[in-house]
Design a protein around this motif. Structure first.
Motif, PDB file in Angstrom:
ATOM      1  N   SER A  30       1.042  -1.077   0.077  1.00 56.70           N
ATOM      2  CA  SER A  30       0.045   0.411  -0.082  1.00 56.70           C
ATOM      3  C   SER A  30       0.815   1.311  -0.014  1.00 56.70           C
ATOM      4  O   SER A  30       0.380   2.302  -0.550  1.00 56.70           O
ATOM      5  CB  SER A  30      -0.967   0.104   1.259  1.00 56.70           C
ATOM      6  N   ASN A  31       2.082   0.997   0.572  1.00 54.70           N
ATOM      7  CA  ASN A  31       2.897   2.312   0.667  1.00 54.70           C
ATOM      8  C   ASN A  31       4.392   1.939   0.851  1.00 54.70           C
ATOM      9  O   ASN A  31       4.603   0.709   1.599  1.00 54.70           O
ATOM     10  CB  ASN A  31       2.683   3.357   1.470  1.00 54.70           C
ATOM     11  N   ILE A  32       5.399   2.415   0.616  1.00 62.93           N
ATOM     12  CA  ILE A  32       6.760   1.965   1.068  1.00 62.93           C
ATOM     13  C   ILE A  32       7.327   3.351   1.680  1.00 62.93           C
ATOM     14  O   ILE A  32       7.259   4.308   1.295  1.00 62.93           O
ATOM     15  CB  ILE A  32       7.642   1.523  -0.255  1.00 62.93           C
ATOM     16  N   GLN A  33       8.189   2.995   2.632  1.00 64.42           N
ATOM     17  CA  GLN A  33       8.882   4.434   3.329  1.00 64.42           C
ATOM     18  C   GLN A  33      10.311   3.919   3.110  1.00 64.42           C
ATOM     19  O   GLN A  33      10.863   2.602   3.167  1.00 64.42           O
ATOM     20  CB  GLN A  33       8.451   4.133   4.806  1.00 64.42           C
ATOM     21  N   TRP A  34      11.199   4.991   3.331  1.00 56.03           N
ATOM     22  CA  TRP A  34      12.783   4.800   3.362  1.00 56.03           C
ATOM     23  C   TRP A  34      13.201   5.528   4.453  1.00 56.03           C
ATOM     24  O   TRP A  34      12.771   6.427   4.857  1.00 56.03           O
ATOM     25  CB  TRP A  34      13.400   5.574   1.960  1.00 56.03           C
ATOM     26  N   LEU A  49       6.232   6.742  -0.072  1.00 55.21           N
ATOM     27  CA  LEU A  49       5.742   6.842  -1.370  1.00 55.21           C
ATOM     28  C   LEU A  49       4.366   6.048  -1.505  1.00 55.21           C
ATOM     29  O   LEU A  49       4.335   4.961  -0.812  1.00 55.21           O
ATOM     30  CB  LEU A  49       6.665   5.949  -2.343  1.00 55.21           C
ATOM     31  N   VAL A  50       3.302   6.398  -2.098  1.00 56.93           N
ATOM     32  CA  VAL A  50       1.977   5.738  -2.047  1.00 56.93           C
ATOM     33  C   VAL A  50       1.397   5.542  -3.187  1.00 56.93           C
ATOM     34  O   VAL A  50       0.702   4.537  -3.423  1.00 56.93           O
ATOM     35  CB  VAL A  50       1.102   6.760  -1.355  1.00 56.93           C
ATOM     36  N   LYS A  51       1.567   6.061  -4.467  1.00 58.00           N
ATOM     37  CA  LYS A  51       1.063   6.118  -5.441  1.00 58.00           C
ATOM     38  C   LYS A  51       2.033   5.221  -6.490  1.00 58.00           C
ATOM     39  O   LYS A  51       3.261   5.245  -6.802  1.00 58.00           O
ATOM     40  CB  LYS A  51       0.851   7.412  -6.309  1.00 58.00           C
ATOM     41  N   SER A  52       1.160   4.612  -7.179  1.00 60.83           N
ATOM     42  CA  SER A  52       1.705   3.675  -8.521  1.00 60.83           C
ATOM     43  C   SER A  52       2.522   4.504  -9.302  1.00 60.83           C
ATOM     44  O   SER A  52       2.170   5.580  -9.628  1.00 60.83           O
ATOM     45  CB  SER A  52       0.756   2.880  -9.078  1.00 60.83           C
ATOM     46  N   GLY A  53       4.039   4.130  -9.447  1.00 67.76           N
ATOM     47  CA  GLY A  53       4.579   4.851 -10.530  1.00 67.76           C
ATOM     48  C   GLY A  53       5.404   6.293 -10.020  1.00 67.76           C
ATOM     49  O   GLY A  53       6.062   6.726 -10.612  1.00 67.76           O
ATOM     50  N   GLU A  54       5.072   6.303  -8.537  1.00 67.74           N
ATOM     51  CA  GLU A  54       5.448   7.604  -8.028  1.00 67.74           C
ATOM     52  C   GLU A  54       6.992   8.023  -7.942  1.00 67.74           C
ATOM     53  O   GLU A  54       7.811   7.095  -7.738  1.00 67.74           O
ATOM     54  CB  GLU A  54       5.050   7.815  -6.593  1.00 67.74           C
ATOM     55  N   VAL A  55       7.219   9.129  -8.273  1.00 79.00           N
ATOM     56  CA  VAL A  55       8.617   9.654  -8.294  1.00 79.00           C
ATOM     57  C   VAL A  55       9.006  10.683  -7.374  1.00 79.00           C
ATOM     58  O   VAL A  55       8.163  11.796  -7.617  1.00 79.00           O
ATOM     59  CB  VAL A  55       9.336   9.938  -9.572  1.00 79.00           C
TER      60      VAL A  55
END
Lengths: 112, 116
Positions: A30-34, A49-55
């Motif tokens: 659902s989301n990834i964190q760094w 980051l939450v959205k597909s393809g997000e930069v």
């Protein structure tokens, strides 16, 4: 259960070179964190980051989230000695009820 | 105040001792976590408290006993530990307002525990 793989485990670079670490999940996130952990320190949140393809960009750092929301990358341009540390990705499969699953981390070593 | 404070910073204990680790935050966060981290390894989740109730217990041995006296405090009681329990114990907090999306974690500086 959910697994988050991260490569490489160690990366040696000369100061000024670029650096990239990659994170892959066995399930859709659902989301990834760094997070960044300096030697002798504790993990410090960098970005989510939450959205597909997000930069997303933070100065010399560029974060990407894959279209399928199963992989992510962190790229550092022109590394500096202050970038030394371990970079962890951490994923969440959704629901908000579970703790984050951390990747094994990439240890960045910079040679002046 | 955006800090998570952990005490003590270092702890050496024998296998028969009882000790407690403490964690405090004043950000109004409603979720608090205990992680265990071995050298060169990622943090491993131990316990999660949400609104002062234990919501996750990752099959941690009973020699580790968490306690959340109120929304700002989190303790980890240690009893009869083994040398392999030596590690950095990290506390973290999170806004934890019940949103579907998990929010970022604020980590304390940790307690470096050595069990002799």
């Amino acid at each position: 259960g959910q697994q988050v793989m991260q490569i490489p485990q160690y990366q040696h670079v000369q100061e000024g070179e670029d650096f990239t670490t990659y994170c892959n999940s066995s399930t859709t996130l659902s989301n990834i964190q760094w997070y960044k952990q300096r030697p002798g320190g504790h993990p410090v949140f960098l970005i989510q980051l939450v959205k597909s393809g997000e930069v997303k960009k933070q100065k010399r750092l560029t974060f990407q989230f894959g279209e399928a929301k199963k992989n992510s990358s962190l790229h550092i341009t022109a590394t500096q000695t202050t970038d030394v540390g371990t970079y962890f990705c951490a994923g969440d499969s959704g629901g908000g009820a579970d703790g984050l699953t951390f990747g094994k981390g990439t240890h960045l070593i910079i040679q002046p | 105040d955006t800090e998570v404070t952990q005490t003590p910073k270092h702890l050496v204990m024998g296998m028969t001792n009882k000790k407690s680790l403490k964690c405090e935050q004043h950000m109004g966060h409603r979720a608090m976590y205990w992680y265990k981290q071995k050298a060169k390894k990622p943090p491993e989740l131990m316990f999660v408290y949400s609104y002062e109730k234990l919501s996750i217990n990752e099959s941690v041995p009973s020699r580790f006993s968490p306690e959340c006296p109120n929304s700002s405090l989190l303790n980890l009681h240690l009893h009869a530990l083994q040398p392999e329990d030596s590690a950095l114990y990290l506390c973290a907090s999170q806004e934890g307002r019940g949103h579907q999306l998990i929010e970022k974690l604020f980590f304390g500086s940790g307690t470096q525990l050595s069990v002799l």
